[in-house]
Design a protein around this motif. Structure first.
Motif, PDB file in Angstrom:
ATOM      1  N   LEU A   1       3.024  13.520   2.406  1.00 24.77           N
ATOM      2  CA  LEU A   1       3.006  12.068   2.568  1.00 24.77           C
ATOM      3  C   LEU A   1       4.187  11.577   3.398  1.00 24.77           C
ATOM      4  N   HIS A   2       5.334  12.199   3.217  1.00 25.09           N
ATOM      5  CA  HIS A   2       6.550  11.718   3.863  1.00 25.09           C
ATOM      6  C   HIS A   2       6.914  12.451   5.148  1.00 25.09           C
ATOM      7  N   LEU A   3       6.067  13.361   5.610  1.00 27.99           N
ATOM      8  CA  LEU A   3       6.355  14.061   6.857  1.00 27.99           C
ATOM      9  C   LEU A   3       5.925  13.230   8.060  1.00 27.99           C
ATOM     10  N   PRO A   4       6.678  13.321   9.164  1.00 22.03           N
ATOM     11  CA  PRO A   4       6.246  12.616  10.375  1.00 22.03           C
ATOM     12  C   PRO A   4       5.021  13.305  10.984  1.00 22.03           C
TER      13      PRO A   4
ATOM     14  N   LEU B   1      11.940  18.957   7.099  1.00 21.47           N
ATOM     15  CA  LEU B   1      12.067  19.352   5.696  1.00 21.47           C
ATOM     16  C   LEU B   1      13.394  20.051   5.426  1.00 21.47           C
ATOM     17  N   MET B   2      13.787  20.946   6.343  1.00 18.64           N
ATOM     18  CA  MET B   2      15.066  21.649   6.154  1.00 18.64           C
ATOM     19  C   MET B   2      16.238  20.676   6.221  1.00 18.64           C
ATOM     20  N   ALA B   3      16.175  19.707   7.131  1.00 12.70           N
ATOM     21  CA  ALA B   3      17.254  18.725   7.235  1.00 12.70           C
ATOM     22  C   ALA B   3      17.342  17.881   5.968  1.00 12.70           C
ATOM     23  N   CYS B   4      16.190  17.485   5.432  1.00 10.03           N
ATOM     24  CA  CYS B   4      16.188  16.706   4.191  1.00 10.03           C
ATOM     25  C   CYS B   4      16.738  17.519   3.026  1.00 10.03           C
ATOM     26  N   ALA B   5      16.335  18.780   2.945  1.00 11.19           N
ATOM     27  CA  ALA B   5      16.835  19.644   1.871  1.00 11.19           C
ATOM     28  C   ALA B   5      18.344  19.821   1.978  1.00 11.19           C
TER      29      ALA B   5
ATOM     30  N   GLU C   1       0.806  -1.212   0.000  1.00 11.90           N
ATOM     31  CA  GLU C   1       0.000   0.000   0.000  1.00 11.90           C
ATOM     32  C   GLU C   1       0.847   1.274   0.000  1.00 11.90           C
ATOM     33  N   MET C   2       2.039   1.213   0.566  1.00  9.46           N
ATOM     34  CA  MET C   2       2.890   2.405   0.642  1.00  9.46           C
ATOM     35  C   MET C   2       3.277   2.946  -0.734  1.00  9.46           C
ATOM     36  N   PRO C   3       3.829   2.139  -1.638  1.00 12.84           N
ATOM     37  CA  PRO C   3       4.164   2.688  -2.952  1.00 12.84           C
ATOM     38  C   PRO C   3       2.934   3.134  -3.744  1.00 12.84           C
ATOM     39  N   VAL C   4       1.839   2.406  -3.602  1.00 13.90           N
ATOM     40  CA  VAL C   4       0.624   2.786  -4.325  1.00 13.90           C
ATOM     41  C   VAL C   4       0.098   4.117  -3.802  1.00 13.90           C
ATOM     42  N   THR C   5       0.102   4.303  -2.467  1.00 15.91           N
ATOM     43  CA  THR C   5      -0.346   5.557  -1.878  1.00 15.91           C
ATOM     44  C   THR C   5       0.538   6.716  -2.313  1.00 15.91           C
ATOM     45  N   ALA C   6       1.842   6.495  -2.334  1.00 14.83           N
ATOM     46  CA  ALA C   6       2.758   7.557  -2.768  1.00 14.83           C
ATOM     47  C   ALA C   6       2.525   7.916  -4.229  1.00 14.83           C
ATOM     48  N   ALA C   7       2.299   6.911  -5.073  1.00 20.38           N
ATOM     49  CA  ALA C   7       2.032   7.186  -6.491  1.00 20.38           C
ATOM     50  C   ALA C   7       0.731   7.965  -6.656  1.00 20.38           C
TER      51      ALA C   7
ATOM     52  N   VAL D   1       7.070   3.301  -9.579  1.00 16.46           N
ATOM     53  CA  VAL D   1       8.320   2.547  -9.752  1.00 16.46           C
ATOM     54  C   VAL D   1       9.361   2.995  -8.729  1.00 16.46           C
ATOM     55  N   VAL D   2       9.483   4.299  -8.505  1.00 15.24           N
ATOM     56  CA  VAL D   2      10.441   4.822  -7.534  1.00 15.24           C
ATOM     57  C   VAL D   2      10.127   4.297  -6.144  1.00 15.24           C
ATOM     58  N   GLU D   3       8.867   4.370  -5.744  1.00 15.81           N
ATOM     59  CA  GLU D   3       8.497   3.953  -4.398  1.00 15.81           C
ATOM     60  C   GLU D   3       8.677   2.450  -4.186  1.00 15.81           C
ATOM     61  N   VAL D   4       8.508   1.672  -5.234  1.00 17.46           N
ATOM     62  CA  VAL D   4       8.741   0.227  -5.120  1.00 17.46           C
ATOM     63  C   VAL D   4      10.232  -0.066  -5.034  1.00 17.46           C
ATOM     64  N   LEU D   5      11.037   0.644  -5.820  1.00 24.35           N
ATOM     65  CA  LEU D   5      12.466   0.351  -5.906  1.00 24.35           C
ATOM     66  C   LEU D   5      13.315   0.974  -4.805  1.00 24.35           C
ATOM     67  N   VAL D   6      12.890   2.093  -4.234  1.00 22.97           N
ATOM     68  CA  VAL D   6      13.779   2.870  -3.376  1.00 22.97           C
ATOM     69  C   VAL D   6      14.284   2.085  -2.168  1.00 22.97           C
ATOM     70  N   VAL D   7      13.494   1.180  -1.627  1.00 23.51           N
ATOM     71  CA  VAL D   7      13.968   0.390  -0.490  1.00 23.51           C
ATOM     72  C   VAL D   7      14.636  -0.908  -0.921  1.00 23.51           C
ATOM     73  N   ARG D   8      14.460  -1.272  -2.168  1.00 26.83           N
ATOM     74  CA  ARG D   8      15.060  -2.511  -2.659  1.00 26.83           C
ATOM     75  C   ARG D   8      16.409  -2.276  -3.337  1.00 26.83           C
ATOM     76  N   HIS D   9      16.476  -1.212  -4.145  1.00 26.19           N
ATOM     77  CA  HIS D   9      17.694  -0.928  -4.899  1.00 26.19           C
ATOM     78  C   HIS D   9      17.750   0.566  -5.153  1.00 26.19           C
ATOM     79  N   TYR D  10      18.380   1.290  -4.253  1.00 29.16           N
ATOM     80  CA  TYR D  10      18.375   2.751  -4.315  1.00 29.16           C
ATOM     81  C   TYR D  10      19.037   3.263  -5.592  1.00 29.16           C
TER      82      TYR D  10
END
Length: 146
Positions: free
Chosen positions: A59-62, A73-77, A23-29, A129-138
């Motif tokens: 979506l990606h904020l705590p 956000l500033m730390a990520c940037a 559900e995570m990659p689908v939700t992000a897409a 595709v990015v959300e599926v791959l990012v944890v498998r093969h960055y």
């Protein structure tokens, strides 16, 4: 030299297991793609693209106080800017392969005349595709991120 190349190739070709539910990659897409589809429906693709970025940010904020989310956000940037400024940390083979794959992918996409609905579909698919791959093969995910 042969061992170095073999180690680099093993890291480049290795795929990790993921503990994330599907559900995570689908939700992000959907969070990035639906605003683009809405923008295409109203003839405002630019606004849809801006809404897409906003969807991914939220979506990606705590789930904490606003001040903590802004600091996040500033730390990520800062991290993303620093990593681009410093380059790729000595991985010679991926540093050559990734830009070539990105260029080939971009050239393939820009050859096709895309309307607003096709742009929305392509960007939603790439986000999935990015959300599926990012944890498998960055390394492979960065091709699609770019």
């Amino acid at each position: 030299m042969r061992r170095l190349f073999a180690d680099e190739w093993r890291q480049l070709a290795g795929v990790n297991r993921s503990d994330r539910p599907w559900e995570m990659p689908v939700t992000a897409a959907l969070a990035s793609g639906l605003p683009i589809f809405i923008g295409a429906a109203y003839g405002e693709l630019g606004l849809g693209l801006a809404g897409s970025l906003g969807g991914l940010v939220f979506l990606h904020l705590p789930a904490t106080r606003l001040s903590h989310r802004m600091a996040w956000l500033m730390a990520c940037a800062l991290g993303m800017t620093g990593s681009h400024a410093l380059g790729m940390l000595g991985h010679g083979v991926p540093a050559l392969v990734v830009p070539l794959l990105v260029i080939i992918t971009i050239l393939a996409i820009v050859q096709v005349p895309l309307g607003p609905w096709a742009v929305a579909g392509v960007l939603t698919s790439l986000a999935l595709v990015v959300e599926v791959l990012v944890v498998r093969h960055y390394g492979l995910a960065t091709d699609f991120i770019t």
